[in-house]
Design an enzyme around this catalytic site. Sequence first.
Site, PDB file in Angstrom:
ATOM      1  CB  SER A 166      21.949 -58.586  -5.067  1.00 24.48           C
ATOM      2  OG  SER A 166      22.417 -58.545  -3.732  1.00 24.48           O
ATOM      3  CB  SER A 179      23.818 -55.904  -2.626  1.00 25.30           C
ATOM      4  OG  SER A 179      24.297 -56.428  -3.843  1.00 25.30           O
ATOM      5  CE  LYS A 207      20.228 -60.032  -1.004  1.00 22.73           C
ATOM      6  NZ  LYS A 207      21.420 -59.184  -1.149  1.00 22.73           N
TER       7      LYS A 207
END
Lengths: 486, 103
Positions: A150, A174, A75
């Site tokens: 997210s 997330s 990420k």
Amino acid sequence: MDITKTTLNEMRDAIAEKTVSATEMTQAYLDRIEKYDGEINAFRETYNERALAKAKAVDAGEVTGPLAGVPIAIKDLMCTEYGKTCCSSKMLANFEAFYNSTAVKRLEDAGAIVLGKTNMDEFAMGSSTETCAFGPTKNPWDVDRVPGGSSGGAAAAMAADFCVGSLGSDTGGSIRQPAALCGVTGMKPTYGRVSRWGLVAFASSLDQIGPFAHSVKDCGTLLKYMGGHDELDSTSANIAIPEDLDDVNTRPEKLRIGIAKQYMSDEANDPAVAAALIKAIEIYKDAGAEIVEVDLPHTEYGIPVYYIVATAEASSNLARYDGVHYGHRTKTPDDLVDLYARSRAEGFGDEVKRRIMLGTYALSSGYYDAYYNKALKVRRLISNDFKTSFEKCDAILCPTTTAPAFKLGEKKDDPLSMYLNDIYTVTANLAGIPGISMPAGTAEVDGKQLPIGMQLLGPAFEETNLLRIARIYEAASECSPMRPKM
Amino acid sequence: MSEQKITEDDVRHVAKLSRLRLDDQEIHHFTEQLEAVLGYISKLNELDVEGVEPMAHAMDMSNVLREDKEVDGIAVDDALKNAPARDGAYFEVPKVLGDGSGA
């Protein structure tokens, strides 16, 4: 080996046995990203040359390790000394870290190959991967819908077979929420299980790095090699990673499944989600589990507590973006304070601004006791609910989300409605306990089949047992791996 | 927890504390949104938390100590690598003292 059908463990073994080469696998993923990611936008950037060089080194026997040659994605908030780390924010559009986050470093030391960094909500603030400064990620199951967030890029990259494992971070759901919405398995480990060193901070008492994969076993494997104590993160737990963390086919030592009425509202849950939950209970009954009713009476206060605690911590963590040390700087400031205020106003998107202001408000003079301190007290009550429940059961079974993926733009400017997405996931972060979301079939929406997820929550540091319990569902439900038609 | 609504002046004040320069239209928009969120948060008023110990952290840990061992710090060039403006070994900022308009 067909990369659209494999799991991480299968690929690892095939590379180790030299049935396939790390170079052909890496190239196959890079080609697939090239072909499809223009539409999906799961990646912020890829490291083609670096990845292929490392793959060659694996094939030449120069790089070895338990994950040798396995292509993964990380990420865009995990620092690396190569490439950029932007947190999908204009604020960090050109930021180049000079050290590696511990979780990524450990996986690379084990031989894994980082293909690139995945898109996310700006600074991990969002549940749809729409708040990013560089365009939203689309859900590979239906490109008119969000992948969740997210860590939406990480989940979409898995669903689209752009990598065989990926890392996300979970502050209020997330990892688990996008895993559910994209039809992949995603796990939030116990707080402190994985070092946060090199993870750009959002809410430090809640943030935790975890894996996305196509199987429960793969999640265990990734966690095994990235987790464990790290002296660079004083909040990482000094508890050894169990050697049998990825031995998920063993029957769990403890198998009492808790069901809480707070997660079973027919008003809240989509009919397909409600049906999947009933089916999951049947699966555990058939497996010989004892089904026990537990009570989590403070669940409905999870969102209010979370949006005070997380924003308060964020307002402090994001104070570092000042236009002086790194990050965006305004062109023509009047003075130093104006430099701060303009740089931040220009560099941050609306959701980040909202959260900084909400957190600042909750911590400000006259409101601290009423908001922040009160939230911390209710956080204790939520944690106590879990503690009491885990005296009676070994895992709590519940949906990950109430419904499948929503449409792009549907909730973008309605923060409250966006925040309510996390209703079944935030309490695990507040209590610090581990949770895993697994594919649980699909719901039909507008003639399209969209994935839904089933979640298991377990006691702190009991990931081995939790993964074994999860594996029972995975094996019996036959819901995963699931992949969209592309 | 205050039951009174958050006003545009409150949001202007919070924006100042947050070091965010916002225009009137943004203040208006954020006020509406924060009001909705704070309204939802006021749900916490339903609970009596008298005597409950606040929980600031998920793990019960304190005073994590390590050996007092000398290690390399961050090199100056690394620390300044991402600086928007630098002057030799320093971060460069607009003049703070001297003309009376600074911080």
